[in-house]
Each structure stands twice: as C-alpha cells, then as structure tokens.
Design a protein around this motif. Sequence first.
Motif, PDB file in Angstrom:
ATOM      1  N   PHE A  49      -1.582  -3.956   0.993  1.00  0.00           N
ATOM      2  CA  PHE A  49      -2.473  -3.186   2.173  1.00  0.00           C
ATOM      3  C   PHE A  49      -2.225  -1.827   2.040  1.00  0.00           C
ATOM      4  O   PHE A  49      -3.150  -1.099   2.028  1.00  0.00           O
ATOM      5  CB  PHE A  49      -2.072  -3.840   3.508  1.00  0.00           C
ATOM      6  N   GLN A  50      -1.149  -1.331   1.646  1.00  0.00           N
ATOM      7  CA  GLN A  50      -1.327   0.045   1.153  1.00  0.00           C
ATOM      8  C   GLN A  50      -1.904   0.690   0.374  1.00  0.00           C
ATOM      9  O   GLN A  50      -3.223   1.746   0.306  1.00  0.00           O
ATOM     10  CB  GLN A  50       0.335   0.679   0.880  1.00  0.00           C
ATOM     11  N   TYR A  51      -1.993   0.114  -0.992  1.00  0.00           N
ATOM     12  CA  TYR A  51      -2.793   0.161  -2.035  1.00  0.00           C
ATOM     13  C   TYR A  51      -4.020   0.048  -1.527  1.00  0.00           C
ATOM     14  O   TYR A  51      -5.886   0.676  -2.026  1.00  0.00           O
ATOM     15  CB  TYR A  51      -2.489  -0.800  -2.989  1.00  0.00           C
ATOM     16  N   PHE A  52      -4.739  -1.285  -0.694  1.00  0.00           N
ATOM     17  CA  PHE A  52      -6.212  -1.358  -0.628  1.00  0.00           C
ATOM     18  C   PHE A  52      -6.483   0.100   0.890  1.00  0.00           C
ATOM     19  O   PHE A  52      -7.734  -0.933   1.520  1.00  0.00           O
ATOM     20  CB  PHE A  52      -6.603  -2.853  -0.301  1.00  0.00           C
ATOM     21  N   LYS A  53      -5.752   0.710   1.406  1.00  0.00           N
ATOM     22  CA  LYS A  53      -6.311   1.308   2.505  1.00  0.00           C
ATOM     23  C   LYS A  53      -5.902   0.698   3.390  1.00  0.00           C
ATOM     24  O   LYS A  53      -6.763   1.529   4.233  1.00  0.00           O
ATOM     25  CB  LYS A  53      -6.827   2.531   1.901  1.00  0.00           C
ATOM     26  N   PHE A  54      -5.570  -0.288   3.558  1.00  0.00           N
ATOM     27  CA  PHE A  54      -5.332  -0.653   4.969  1.00  0.00           C
ATOM     28  C   PHE A  54      -4.610  -0.011   5.998  1.00  0.00           C
ATOM     29  O   PHE A  54      -3.455   0.524   5.851  1.00  0.00           O
ATOM     30  CB  PHE A  54      -5.197  -2.286   5.981  1.00  0.00           C
ATOM     31  N   GLN A  55      -4.986  -0.292   7.429  1.00  0.00           N
ATOM     32  CA  GLN A  55      -3.635   0.370   8.508  1.00  0.00           C
ATOM     33  C   GLN A  55      -2.864  -0.158   8.834  1.00  0.00           C
ATOM     34  O   GLN A  55      -2.980  -1.634   9.021  1.00  0.00           O
ATOM     35  CB  GLN A  55      -4.525   0.821   9.744  1.00  0.00           C
ATOM     36  N   SER A  56      -1.479   0.002   7.969  1.00  0.00           N
ATOM     37  CA  SER A  56      -0.065  -0.741   7.912  1.00  0.00           C
ATOM     38  C   SER A  56       1.250  -0.356   8.278  1.00  0.00           C
ATOM     39  O   SER A  56       0.887   1.240   7.460  1.00  0.00           O
ATOM     40  CB  SER A  56      -0.487  -2.202   6.655  1.00  0.00           C
ATOM     41  N   LEU A  57       2.118  -0.863   8.610  1.00  0.00           N
ATOM     42  CA  LEU A  57       3.175  -0.215   8.576  1.00  0.00           C
ATOM     43  C   LEU A  57       3.916  -0.891   8.074  1.00  0.00           C
ATOM     44  O   LEU A  57       4.169  -2.341   8.280  1.00  0.00           O
ATOM     45  CB  LEU A  57       3.962  -0.063   9.808  1.00  0.00           C
ATOM     46  N   GLN A  58       4.938  -1.088   6.810  1.00  0.00           N
ATOM     47  CA  GLN A  58       5.611  -1.831   6.017  1.00  0.00           C
ATOM     48  C   GLN A  58       6.899  -0.974   6.723  1.00  0.00           C
ATOM     49  O   GLN A  58       7.927  -0.509   5.756  1.00  0.00           O
ATOM     50  CB  GLN A  58       5.413  -1.797   4.234  1.00  0.00           C
ATOM     51  N   ASN A  59       8.242  -1.988   6.903  1.00  0.00           N
ATOM     52  CA  ASN A  59       9.946  -2.610   6.680  1.00  0.00           C
ATOM     53  C   ASN A  59      10.175  -0.923   6.781  1.00  0.00           C
ATOM     54  O   ASN A  59      10.525  -0.614   6.363  1.00  0.00           O
ATOM     55  CB  ASN A  59       9.748  -3.077   5.596  1.00  0.00           C
ATOM     56  N   PRO A  60      10.127  -0.181   8.080  1.00  0.00           N
ATOM     57  CA  PRO A  60      10.478   1.170   8.910  1.00  0.00           C
ATOM     58  C   PRO A  60      11.928   0.909   8.683  1.00  0.00           C
ATOM     59  O   PRO A  60      12.477   1.994   8.340  1.00  0.00           O
ATOM     60  CB  PRO A  60       9.845   1.311   9.989  1.00  0.00           C
ATOM     61  N   TYR A  61      12.877   0.374   8.842  1.00  0.00           N
ATOM     62  CA  TYR A  61      14.123  -0.099   8.387  1.00  0.00           C
ATOM     63  C   TYR A  61      14.326  -0.792   7.292  1.00  0.00           C
ATOM     64  O   TYR A  61      15.793  -0.982   6.888  1.00  0.00           O
ATOM     65  CB  TYR A  61      14.897  -0.912   9.389  1.00  0.00           C
ATOM     66  N   GLY A  62      13.356  -0.279   6.144  1.00  0.00           N
ATOM     67  CA  GLY A  62      13.901  -0.824   4.850  1.00  0.00           C
ATOM     68  C   GLY A  62      13.500  -2.995   4.874  1.00  0.00           C
ATOM     69  O   GLY A  62      13.482  -3.483   5.625  1.00  0.00           O
ATOM     70  N   ILE A  63      14.031  -3.772   3.560  1.00  0.00           N
ATOM     71  CA  ILE A  63      13.963  -4.623   3.712  1.00  0.00           C
ATOM     72  C   ILE A  63      15.119  -5.581   4.436  1.00  0.00           C
ATOM     73  O   ILE A  63      16.164  -4.832   4.671  1.00  0.00           O
ATOM     74  CB  ILE A  63      13.805  -5.433   2.512  1.00  0.00           C
ATOM     75  N   LEU A  64      14.511  -6.637   5.446  1.00  0.00           N
ATOM     76  CA  LEU A  64      15.503  -6.915   6.396  1.00  0.00           C
ATOM     77  C   LEU A  64      15.273  -8.565   5.855  1.00  0.00           C
ATOM     78  O   LEU A  64      14.260  -9.200   5.883  1.00  0.00           O
ATOM     79  CB  LEU A  64      15.011  -6.979   7.789  1.00  0.00           C
ATOM     80  N   GLU A  70     -13.627  -7.428   2.526  1.00  0.00           N
ATOM     81  CA  GLU A  70     -14.079  -7.545   1.176  1.00  0.00           C
ATOM     82  C   GLU A  70     -14.944  -6.266   0.337  1.00  0.00           C
ATOM     83  O   GLU A  70     -14.244  -5.599  -1.496  1.00  0.00           O
ATOM     84  CB  GLU A  70     -14.067  -8.883   0.327  1.00  0.00           C
ATOM     85  N   ALA A  71     -15.392  -6.167   0.825  1.00  0.00           N
ATOM     86  CA  ALA A  71     -16.706  -4.750  -0.641  1.00  0.00           C
ATOM     87  C   ALA A  71     -16.030  -3.679  -0.341  1.00  0.00           C
ATOM     88  O   ALA A  71     -15.729  -2.821  -1.176  1.00  0.00           O
ATOM     89  CB  ALA A  71     -18.141  -4.801   0.885  1.00  0.00           C
ATOM     90  N   ILE A  72     -15.504  -3.588   1.160  1.00  0.00           N
ATOM     91  CA  ILE A  72     -14.732  -2.021   0.914  1.00  0.00           C
ATOM     92  C   ILE A  72     -13.488  -1.963   0.336  1.00  0.00           C
ATOM     93  O   ILE A  72     -12.824  -1.234  -0.585  1.00  0.00           O
ATOM     94  CB  ILE A  72     -13.961  -2.047   2.615  1.00  0.00           C
ATOM     95  N   MET A  73     -12.667  -3.114   0.391  1.00  0.00           N
ATOM     96  CA  MET A  73     -11.560  -2.945  -1.006  1.00  0.00           C
ATOM     97  C   MET A  73     -12.489  -3.182  -2.249  1.00  0.00           C
ATOM     98  O   MET A  73     -11.721  -2.393  -2.749  1.00  0.00           O
ATOM     99  CB  MET A  73     -10.840  -4.797  -0.748  1.00  0.00           C
ATOM    100  N   THR A  74     -13.356  -3.385  -2.865  1.00  0.00           N
ATOM    101  CA  THR A  74     -13.914  -3.425  -4.016  1.00  0.00           C
ATOM    102  C   THR A  74     -13.994  -2.108  -4.289  1.00  0.00           C
ATOM    103  O   THR A  74     -13.813  -1.629  -5.632  1.00  0.00           O
ATOM    104  CB  THR A  74     -14.971  -3.976  -4.523  1.00  0.00           C
ATOM    105  N   GLU A  75     -15.152  -0.857  -2.943  1.00  0.00           N
ATOM    106  CA  GLU A  75     -15.005   0.569  -3.413  1.00  0.00           C
ATOM    107  C   GLU A  75     -13.245   1.159  -3.094  1.00  0.00           C
ATOM    108  O   GLU A  75     -13.332   1.803  -4.623  1.00  0.00           O
ATOM    109  CB  GLU A  75     -15.868   0.573  -2.149  1.00  0.00           C
ATOM    110  N   VAL A  76     -12.753   0.482  -2.525  1.00  0.00           N
ATOM    111  CA  VAL A  76     -11.268   1.066  -2.394  1.00  0.00           C
ATOM    112  C   VAL A  76     -10.549   1.139  -4.308  1.00  0.00           C
ATOM    113  O   VAL A  76     -10.129   2.187  -4.293  1.00  0.00           O
ATOM    114  CB  VAL A  76     -10.421   0.659  -1.829  1.00  0.00           C
ATOM    115  N   ASP A  77     -10.554   0.121  -4.664  1.00  0.00           N
ATOM    116  CA  ASP A  77     -10.019  -0.380  -5.790  1.00  0.00           C
ATOM    117  C   ASP A  77     -10.585   0.569  -6.772  1.00  0.00           C
ATOM    118  O   ASP A  77      -9.955   1.764  -7.738  1.00  0.00           O
ATOM    119  CB  ASP A  77     -10.776  -2.042  -6.374  1.00  0.00           C
ATOM    120  N   ALA A  78     -11.283   0.438  -6.490  1.00  0.00           N
ATOM    121  CA  ALA A  78     -12.620   1.035  -7.648  1.00  0.00           C
ATOM    122  C   ALA A  78     -12.301   3.798  -7.658  1.00  0.00           C
ATOM    123  O   ALA A  78     -11.811   3.262  -9.053  1.00  0.00           O
ATOM    124  CB  ALA A  78     -13.927   1.574  -7.639  1.00  0.00           C
ATOM    125  N   ILE A  79     -11.879   3.527  -6.166  1.00  0.00           N
ATOM    126  CA  ILE A  79     -11.108   5.409  -6.410  1.00  0.00           C
ATOM    127  C   ILE A  79     -10.178   5.351  -6.771  1.00  0.00           C
ATOM    128  O   ILE A  79     -10.067   5.920  -7.690  1.00  0.00           O
ATOM    129  CB  ILE A  79     -11.633   5.158  -4.989  1.00  0.00           C
TER     130      ILE A  79
END
Length: 319
Positions: A38-53, A271-280
């Motif tokens: 999700f972070q790589y493809f630049k979605f708006q996301s929050l991942q494990n703010p307290y680490g792995i649970l 998915e089209a946006i993901m392709t553009e993000v991936d290329a960048i």
Amino acid sequence: MNFQTTIPLKPQSNNQIDYNSKVVLLGSCFSENIGEKFQYFKFQSLQNPYGILFQPLAIQKLIFNAINEKIYSEEDVFFYNEQWHCFDAHSRLSNPSKETLLQLLNKNLFQTKNCLIDATHIIITLGTSWVYKHLDTEQYVANCHKVPQQNFTKKLLSIKEILVSLNSLVDLVKTINPTVNFIFTVSPVRHIKDGFVENTLSKSHLISSIHQLLSSQFESESLSYFPAYEIIMDELRDYRFYNQDMLHPNQLAIEYVWQKFVSVWISDNSEAIMTEVDAIQKGLAHRPFNSNSDAHKKFIKQIEIKASKLQEALPFLKF
C-alpha cells in the motif's frame, strides 16, 4: 493438466479500495507485507503504529487505548537490556530514552485514533492465539521484549475469548466510525516456537473465531475475510515460496498474494494509477552509470513531469 489447487476468489462487489480510500493495517507481520505494498503504490494508509501485534488482545487494547485517548506515563514503561520498553508495543518502538519512547507512544496513539475516525477500511491480520500474561502486572502483553519467560504465564486463547475480543474491537471502532469496512486475514507465518501441533491449533482458533464473527453479523457487508492463509497453504504449498527460515513467505509469495488481494479489493479504476505510480517508483530507484549525463537528466525530468501530473490529480501523493 492442472498441478495447482486454486482458492476461488471473486471481486468485492461493494466498498472496494481506491485512491480516495483510507486504510489502517493492524496485526501480525503479514500485515506489514501488505502494508508495504500500500505504501509503495502510494495509497493513503497507516501501518502498525505500535509495531507488529501478533495476537487479538493486543490489537483490541491498542484500539481501546486510542479511542479512549490514553496518555502513556512512566508507569507504562520499563528499562531492560539498556533500553526502555512498553509491553503494549513492539520492540521497534523501544528506545534508550524514556522520554522519547513516551513521546512516540502518545504521538502514535493520537495518530491511530485520527486514522480510525477517517478510515474507510481496516485490515486486521491475526498471527497467533497464544498469549503471555505478565505476572507482576497481570496484563496480557503484546511483546515480551526478551524478558525471561519465568515472568510470564502462557495461555492459548479459546475461540470464545477471541470472538469476544474481535466483537469488542469492531464495536469500539464503530462508535467513532460506523461506516468503516473490516477485512480480516490470518497470517500464514507459522509460529513453530510454540510447536507444530500447537501452531495448527492456534491458527484454527483464529480462523474459527473470525468466521463465527462473520456468521453472527451475516447481514453486514462491512465485515469480510480474505484467505491469505489458505492461498499460501493450498495454492503455494511448496518451500520455494518461503524464506530460508522455511516459515515466512518470500517476496514471490507476497507478490502473489498481493495480486490476489488486488483482484478482490482494489477497484479497477485504481489499477491504472498503480501502474503509473509503479513506473515512477522504478524510475526514482534507477541507478545510472553516469548521473551527470544528458540522457539521465532528461530521464529524471520525464519522471518528475509524470509525478507532477499525478500529484495534480491526487495531491496527497508524495514521492
């Protein structure tokens, strides 16, 4: 001839994830793998703010403390092996400075509540049913921080206990965000330190409790299960899809499950946006033979133009 069994999947008919969605990922290390996508493809996301649970009680406690705006103080941390730790958080938050740890705990908890309020989707990955209770505090811990095992008692949560925990965290979040969608998964990472049979028993409790939760709220479209565990165990039943420890899925397996997740949960128009993000992203990661060459400067300029155009449509994107 078909030499592979396939888990049947169909695209989610409602509430798919797109670039307007806000996703919160909590739980075991498999949520980290998907969270990185999700972070790589630049979605708006929050991942494990307290680490792995790893276990459900830890996730429930994080959500409870965030919603109730707990303020962490000196009573909530301890010094061990030259670092300050908190039993509610993973060791990646631990710090040689007590003040820094407390600031981080409170900052991340505040961020968690804000993200839970705004979230369109919460992905929860459960890793184990085994929990540890600290004898002095009589609290179940998210992480033991290598404190000697004689300071804890170990317990396998029953299906009923897990179900109560999951119901509680769903109800808690819906008090501040009644329209949010929950996606539950079970981590395919095996906890062999618990024992082979014990790991199977642990996973079965998690899977049974999630499906009991879904059955109890069968009229709700806001609760779903994604079979990440089954995809690894049944479609990719080969050790070539694992890291050298033979326990954690490797990058090929992670990519495979991510593509399956995309087919179910990511909207077609994203998915089209993901392709553009991936290329960048690939362009930015490129390492030239000569960074001062005209060809490379022209290449970088083209990447910057692509990124700028995408950011005009989606201002939250940061490269």
